[in-house]
Design a protein around this motif. Sequence first.
Motif, PDB file in Angstrom:
ATOM      1  N   GLU A  87     -26.295  28.155  16.057  1.00 10.51           N
ATOM      2  CA  GLU A  87     -27.268  27.186  16.006  1.00 10.51           C
ATOM      3  C   GLU A  87     -27.837  26.296  14.621  1.00 10.51           C
ATOM      4  O   GLU A  87     -27.778  25.173  15.018  1.00 10.51           O
ATOM      5  CB  GLU A  87     -28.700  27.868  16.604  1.00 10.51           C
ATOM      6  CG  GLU A  87     -28.556  28.667  17.915  1.00 10.51           C
ATOM      7  CD  GLU A  87     -28.015  27.568  18.981  1.00 10.51           C
ATOM      8  OE1 GLU A  87     -28.475  26.314  19.047  1.00 10.51           O
ATOM      9  OE2 GLU A  87     -27.091  28.116  19.847  1.00 10.51           O
ATOM     10  N   GLU A  88     -27.593  26.975  13.719  1.00  7.15           N
ATOM     11  CA  GLU A  88     -27.664  26.428  12.402  1.00  7.15           C
ATOM     12  C   GLU A  88     -26.811  25.382  12.102  1.00  7.15           C
ATOM     13  O   GLU A  88     -26.901  24.425  11.541  1.00  7.15           O
ATOM     14  CB  GLU A  88     -28.008  27.372  11.395  1.00  7.15           C
ATOM     15  CG  GLU A  88     -29.295  28.045  11.204  1.00  7.15           C
ATOM     16  CD  GLU A  88     -29.356  29.420  10.226  1.00  7.15           C
ATOM     17  OE1 GLU A  88     -28.798  28.946   8.968  1.00  7.15           O
ATOM     18  OE2 GLU A  88     -30.018  30.418  10.473  1.00  7.15           O
ATOM     19  N   ALA A  89     -25.598  25.904  12.481  1.00  9.00           N
ATOM     20  CA  ALA A  89     -24.165  25.118  12.286  1.00  9.00           C
ATOM     21  C   ALA A  89     -24.405  23.752  13.224  1.00  9.00           C
ATOM     22  O   ALA A  89     -24.089  22.599  12.867  1.00  9.00           O
ATOM     23  CB  ALA A  89     -22.926  25.706  12.550  1.00  9.00           C
ATOM     24  N   LYS A  90     -25.000  24.111  14.224  1.00  7.15           N
ATOM     25  CA  LYS A  90     -24.936  22.879  15.416  1.00  7.15           C
ATOM     26  C   LYS A  90     -26.085  21.884  14.877  1.00  7.15           C
ATOM     27  O   LYS A  90     -25.891  20.653  15.088  1.00  7.15           O
ATOM     28  CB  LYS A  90     -25.279  23.163  16.826  1.00  7.15           C
ATOM     29  CG  LYS A  90     -24.143  23.680  17.302  1.00  7.15           C
ATOM     30  CD  LYS A  90     -24.506  24.228  18.892  1.00  7.15           C
ATOM     31  CE  LYS A  90     -23.256  24.927  19.711  1.00  7.15           C
ATOM     32  NZ  LYS A  90     -23.497  25.224  21.002  1.00  7.15           N
ATOM     33  N   ALA A  91     -27.190  22.211  14.235  1.00  2.00           N
ATOM     34  CA  ALA A  91     -28.102  21.559  13.373  1.00  2.00           C
ATOM     35  C   ALA A  91     -27.619  20.718  12.332  1.00  2.00           C
ATOM     36  O   ALA A  91     -27.948  19.652  12.186  1.00  2.00           O
ATOM     37  CB  ALA A  91     -29.133  22.288  13.236  1.00  2.00           C
ATOM     38  N   LEU A  92     -26.512  21.369  11.903  1.00  5.91           N
ATOM     39  CA  LEU A  92     -26.006  20.561  10.569  1.00  5.91           C
ATOM     40  C   LEU A  92     -25.034  19.552  11.013  1.00  5.91           C
ATOM     41  O   LEU A  92     -24.429  18.861  10.085  1.00  5.91           O
ATOM     42  CB  LEU A  92     -25.507  21.669   9.669  1.00  5.91           C
ATOM     43  CG  LEU A  92     -25.169  21.228   8.058  1.00  5.91           C
ATOM     44  CD1 LEU A  92     -26.433  20.820   7.473  1.00  5.91           C
ATOM     45  CD2 LEU A  92     -24.509  22.386   7.519  1.00  5.91           C
ATOM     46  N   LEU A  93     -24.703  19.580  12.159  1.00  8.11           N
ATOM     47  CA  LEU A  93     -23.410  18.910  12.800  1.00  8.11           C
ATOM     48  C   LEU A  93     -23.548  17.350  12.521  1.00  8.11           C
ATOM     49  O   LEU A  93     -22.845  16.787  11.959  1.00  8.11           O
ATOM     50  CB  LEU A  93     -23.016  19.230  14.137  1.00  8.11           C
ATOM     51  CG  LEU A  93     -21.820  18.869  14.677  1.00  8.11           C
ATOM     52  CD1 LEU A  93     -20.605  19.486  14.019  1.00  8.11           C
ATOM     53  CD2 LEU A  93     -21.730  19.130  16.281  1.00  8.11           C
ATOM     54  N   PRO A  94     -24.797  16.593  12.922  1.00 11.34           N
ATOM     55  CA  PRO A  94     -24.897  15.415  12.883  1.00 11.34           C
ATOM     56  C   PRO A  94     -24.766  14.885  11.341  1.00 11.34           C
ATOM     57  O   PRO A  94     -24.087  13.986  11.043  1.00 11.34           O
ATOM     58  CB  PRO A  94     -26.370  15.085  13.361  1.00 11.34           C
ATOM     59  CG  PRO A  94     -26.387  16.253  14.087  1.00 11.34           C
ATOM     60  CD  PRO A  94     -25.898  17.332  13.662  1.00 11.34           C
ATOM     61  N   GLU A  95     -25.265  15.655  10.374  1.00  7.48           N
ATOM     62  CA  GLU A  95     -25.269  15.376   8.916  1.00  7.48           C
ATOM     63  C   GLU A  95     -23.895  15.425   8.358  1.00  7.48           C
ATOM     64  O   GLU A  95     -23.627  14.466   7.567  1.00  7.48           O
ATOM     65  CB  GLU A  95     -26.255  16.364   8.427  1.00  7.48           C
ATOM     66  CG  GLU A  95     -26.289  16.048   6.623  1.00  7.48           C
ATOM     67  CD  GLU A  95     -27.000  16.990   6.014  1.00  7.48           C
ATOM     68  OE1 GLU A  95     -26.500  17.584   5.010  1.00  7.48           O
ATOM     69  OE2 GLU A  95     -28.260  17.617   6.523  1.00  7.48           O
ATOM     70  N   THR A  96     -23.288  16.355   8.688  1.00  7.37           N
ATOM     71  CA  THR A  96     -21.627  16.412   8.366  1.00  7.37           C
ATOM     72  C   THR A  96     -20.950  15.300   8.903  1.00  7.37           C
ATOM     73  O   THR A  96     -20.074  14.843   8.190  1.00  7.37           O
ATOM     74  CB  THR A  96     -21.178  17.861   8.912  1.00  7.37           C
ATOM     75  OG1 THR A  96     -21.956  18.895   8.504  1.00  7.37           O
ATOM     76  CG2 THR A  96     -19.843  18.083   8.546  1.00  7.37           C
ATOM     77  N   PHE A  97     -21.016  14.899  10.208  1.00  8.65           N
ATOM     78  CA  PHE A  97     -20.428  13.916  10.862  1.00  8.65           C
ATOM     79  C   PHE A  97     -20.771  12.525  10.071  1.00  8.65           C
ATOM     80  O   PHE A  97     -19.884  11.635   9.946  1.00  8.65           O
ATOM     81  CB  PHE A  97     -20.707  13.781  12.241  1.00  8.65           C
ATOM     82  CG  PHE A  97     -19.914  14.901  13.273  1.00  8.65           C
ATOM     83  CD1 PHE A  97     -19.082  15.838  12.729  1.00  8.65           C
ATOM     84  CD2 PHE A  97     -19.866  14.665  14.493  1.00  8.65           C
ATOM     85  CE1 PHE A  97     -18.368  16.650  13.423  1.00  8.65           C
ATOM     86  CE2 PHE A  97     -18.937  15.468  15.357  1.00  8.65           C
ATOM     87  CZ  PHE A  97     -18.375  16.493  14.827  1.00  8.65           C
ATOM     88  N   LYS A  98     -22.039  12.455   9.628  1.00 10.36           N
ATOM     89  CA  LYS A  98     -22.381  11.405   8.925  1.00 10.36           C
ATOM     90  C   LYS A  98     -21.688  11.061   7.732  1.00 10.36           C
ATOM     91  O   LYS A  98     -21.173   9.944   7.419  1.00 10.36           O
ATOM     92  CB  LYS A  98     -23.942  11.302   8.932  1.00 10.36           C
ATOM     93  CG  LYS A  98     -24.545  10.095   8.299  1.00 10.36           C
ATOM     94  CD  LYS A  98     -25.889  10.217   8.032  1.00 10.36           C
ATOM     95  CE  LYS A  98     -26.376   8.879   7.401  1.00 10.36           C
ATOM     96  NZ  LYS A  98     -27.919   9.239   7.154  1.00 10.36           N
ATOM     97  N   VAL A  99     -21.357  12.040   6.951  1.00 16.26           N
ATOM     98  CA  VAL A  99     -20.854  12.154   5.796  1.00 16.26           C
ATOM     99  C   VAL A  99     -19.440  11.827   5.891  1.00 16.26           C
ATOM    100  O   VAL A  99     -18.902  11.097   5.071  1.00 16.26           O
ATOM    101  CB  VAL A  99     -20.929  13.631   4.955  1.00 16.26           C
ATOM    102  CG1 VAL A  99     -20.003  13.624   3.601  1.00 16.26           C
ATOM    103  CG2 VAL A  99     -22.271  13.722   4.585  1.00 16.26           C
ATOM    104  N   ILE A 100     -18.632  12.324   6.960  1.00 15.85           N
ATOM    105  CA  ILE A 100     -17.136  12.068   7.154  1.00 15.85           C
ATOM    106  C   ILE A 100     -17.244  10.541   7.736  1.00 15.85           C
ATOM    107  O   ILE A 100     -16.144   9.950   7.028  1.00 15.85           O
ATOM    108  CB  ILE A 100     -16.706  13.080   8.294  1.00 15.85           C
ATOM    109  CG1 ILE A 100     -16.723  14.476   7.814  1.00 15.85           C
ATOM    110  CG2 ILE A 100     -15.492  12.498   8.729  1.00 15.85           C
ATOM    111  CD1 ILE A 100     -16.285  15.513   8.877  1.00 15.85           C
TER     112      ILE A 100
END
Length: 95
Positions: free
Chosen positions: A47-60
């Motif tokens: 769940e924490e990883a899914k919450a971090l997903l948009p931020e990670t995609f944004k950086v990429i």
Amino acid sequence: RKVPNIKSAKKRVLVNEKKNEENKMIKSSVKTAMKKIEALIKEGKIEEAKALLPETFKVIDSACSKGVIHKNNAANKKAKIAKKLNVPAQTEATA
């Protein structure tokens, strides 16, 4: 390294060094973001990883739009993360 004599060549050296540093920082931020999310997945904190997903995609995506990484490389990175996030969900559904 050979030191240029021509003014424009001197400027190119300075600009290239600055760009090189910027690109290194951007690549580093991509790697850091990926490591963070992969660590969460490995710990089972989906769940924490899914919450971090948009931020990670944004950086990429940001690195891709700036031309630091190729669009296919960005797509591969995003697919790799998405696949890792979706695997536990599928195994829970079948169990």
